[in-house]
Design an enzyme around this catalytic site. Structure first.
Site, PDB file in Angstrom:
ATOM      1  N   ASP A   1       0.843  -1.205   0.000  1.00  0.00           N
ATOM      2  CA  ASP A   1       0.000   0.000   0.000  1.00  0.00           C
ATOM      3  C   ASP A   1       0.871   1.246   0.000  1.00  0.00           C
ATOM      4  O   ASP A   1       2.073   1.173   0.285  1.00  0.00           O
ATOM      5  CB  ASP A   1      -0.941   0.002   1.215  1.00  0.00           C
ATOM      6  CG  ASP A   1      -0.209  -0.065   2.549  1.00  0.00           C
ATOM      7  OD1 ASP A   1       0.895  -0.639   2.593  1.00  0.00           O
ATOM      8  OD2 ASP A   1      -0.729   0.469   3.551  1.00  0.00           O
TER       9      ASP A   1
ATOM     10  N   GLU B   1       0.167  -1.443   5.686  1.00  0.00           N
ATOM     11  CA  GLU B   1       1.244  -0.951   6.566  1.00  0.00           C
ATOM     12  C   GLU B   1       1.028   0.497   6.909  1.00  0.00           C
ATOM     13  O   GLU B   1       1.390   0.951   7.996  1.00  0.00           O
ATOM     14  CB  GLU B   1       2.603  -1.126   5.876  1.00  0.00           C
ATOM     15  CG  GLU B   1       3.799  -0.930   6.815  1.00  0.00           C
ATOM     16  CD  GLU B   1       4.238   0.518   6.991  1.00  0.00           C
ATOM     17  OE1 GLU B   1       4.968   0.786   7.963  1.00  0.00           O
ATOM     18  OE2 GLU B   1       3.861   1.393   6.178  1.00  0.00           O
TER      19      GLU B   1
HETATM   20 ZN   LIG Z   1       6.617   2.362   4.286  1.00  0.00          ZN
END
Ligand SMILES: [Zn+2]
Length: 445
Positions: free
Chosen positions: A82, A146
């Site tokens: 992401d 994340e």
């Molecule tokens: Zn990162």
């Protein structure tokens, strides 16, 4: 251009164009697109693949090359799929175009961290195709979510699928930006990360008519003083072991290194540094930081507000508890402390791995071959990565990667979540070679 460079460049361009933007909403990200891309890239190479999708659209992929010795240590290479949002107004190129211009790949994620997610995949695929049979397991994890809290990614996997992702050694972002010193190039390995203690200060007042302010109890006026006192608060510098080792291994002349190991005058020393990115890092690495970021309150222009909330982004050092931070806040607020309420929104302890491990020795050995004359140095990061979930399982987790010297440290730090994010192809090649050599050196044959 060699084949490896072309392959990792192409994979990175596709990962950028999929625009898996994580804006913090549970349904954002849609990392399944990058998961599908990586599955189709790795399929047929001999890597065992497993896909996990705890929330619809938010898939992660685990690839494995199983070792022949069940007692040998395992290595996990982890990259997130992401990215954070990008506002095209500040960019000179399309943030999701993945364009290759003069040897640089442009786009959101080019350094955070689709570059490494791509180079880890290319290295894993090449090892599998060559019939690499390590003693310990080699795992590749392309993980979702994340950029928020890992609830649909690393946190979920560690809690719900530990057998699939547990490893003795973990490498993820973000280190390895070459730092020139009088004694040669130093390559930082991130061994620890600060914790968070996000707090809301709720300031109360008494409502009244905005037309007659004399002797009123205005929550907004009080909140302004709260913000002023927090900004003026100066926690002491903490010269912890990681910082001391970093400074001592930089090989700087004593007139530069001694003030960096002396809590007295540390802030003034940082303010006088010529590079602001470096100054901010030196300060944040050695201090508890308390940053007012959001204010809410007030209802109408002619009503004196009876409450105002001020959100604080607080980052803690290893070993600091929530109680210690609350005590610092009370000290900062002085006599206002009893008039406000402190609401902790999110607490996550700082984490740290030791710097004297077989993984450290491997990274030092391997990177000094790729970057002749370089030495690895330990660093504490200001922000959090998925490494924290693995450190809590007992794994040694580091942030690393290799980058060329085309981009300075300050340019690099400004591109993280900033405008005009891009990476040069030499950096992509260096990282790919790093992962292959690290797996061979650490896992044996
Ligand atoms: Zn990162």
């Amino acid at each position: 251009m060699d084949d490896v460079t072309g392959e990792v460049t192409d994979l990175l361009q596709h990962l950028i164009r999929n625009a898996c933007v994580n804006d913090g909403a549970p349904e954002s990200g849609e990392e399944s697109r990058n998961a599908d891309l990586l599955v189709s890239y790795l399929e047929g190479s001999g890597v065992d693949l497993e896909r996990y999708e705890p929330v619809a659209g938010r898939a992660s992929v685990v690839g494995r090359i199983d070792g022949h010795d069940p007692d040998a240590p395992a290595l996990l290479l982890m990259g997130h799929t992401d990215v954070v949002p990008a506002n095209p107004d500040g960019w000179t190129r399309d943030p999701f175009g993945g364009e290759l211009v003069d040897g640089e790949v442009w786009g959101r994620g080019a350094v955070d961290m689709l570059n490494l997610t791509a180079s880890m995949a290319v290295a894993t695929k090449h090892l599998a195709e060559e019939g690499f049979r390590p003693a310990g397991n080699l795992l590749y994890l392309a993980v979702a979510d994340e950029e928020n809290l890992g609830e649909a990614g690393a946190k979920w996997l560690v809690e719900h699928k530990p057998d699939a992702v547990t490893a003795d050694y973990v490498i993820t972002e973000s280190g390895g930006i070459p730092f020139p010193t009088p004694t040669g190039i130093k390559l930082p390995i991130v061994v620890g990360e600060k914790g968070t203690h996000w707090t809301t200060v709720r300031v109360r007042g008494t409502p009244g008519h905005g037309s007659s302010p004399l002797l009123t109890d205005n929550a907004l006026v009080k909140a302004a003083e709260v913000v002023r006192r927090i900004d003026a608060y100066r926690p002491d510098a903490q010269i912890h072991t990681t910082w001391r080792r970093l400074v001592e291994s930089l090989g700087l002349p004593p007139e530069l290194s001694e003030p960096m190991l002396e809590p007295e005058g540390f802030r003034e020393m940082c303010e006088a540094l010529p590079m602001v990115g470096l100054a901010r890092m030196a300060h944040a690495c050695t201090h508890t930081t308390i940053t007012p970021t959001v204010v809410r309150g007030g209802s109408k222009v002619n009503v004196i507000p009876d409450w105002v909330d001020v959100d604080l982004d607080i980052r803690t050092l290893p070993g600091q508890s929530g109680d210690q931070i609350d005590a610092m806040l009370r000290e900062a607020l002085g006599d206002l402390a009893d008039e406000v309420e402190l609401v902790v929104r999110q607490h996550d302890d700082a984490t740290e791995s030791p710097a004297d491990t077989p993984l450290w020795e491997t990274l030092q050995r391997v990177s000094s071959k790729l970057f002749p004359g370089s030495a690895t140095v330990p660093l504490m990061m200001m922000g959090a990565t998925d490494a924290r979930f693995f450190r809590r399982t007992g794994a040694v987790a580091y942030g690393f990667g290799l980058f060329s010297q085309h981009i300075t440290f300050d340019e690099f730090s400004s591109m993280f979540h900033g405008d005009n994010e891009r990476v040069d192809q030499e950096s992509l090649r260096l990282s790919t070679e790093l992962w292959e050599a690290t797996a061979r050196d650490l896992l044996g044959a």
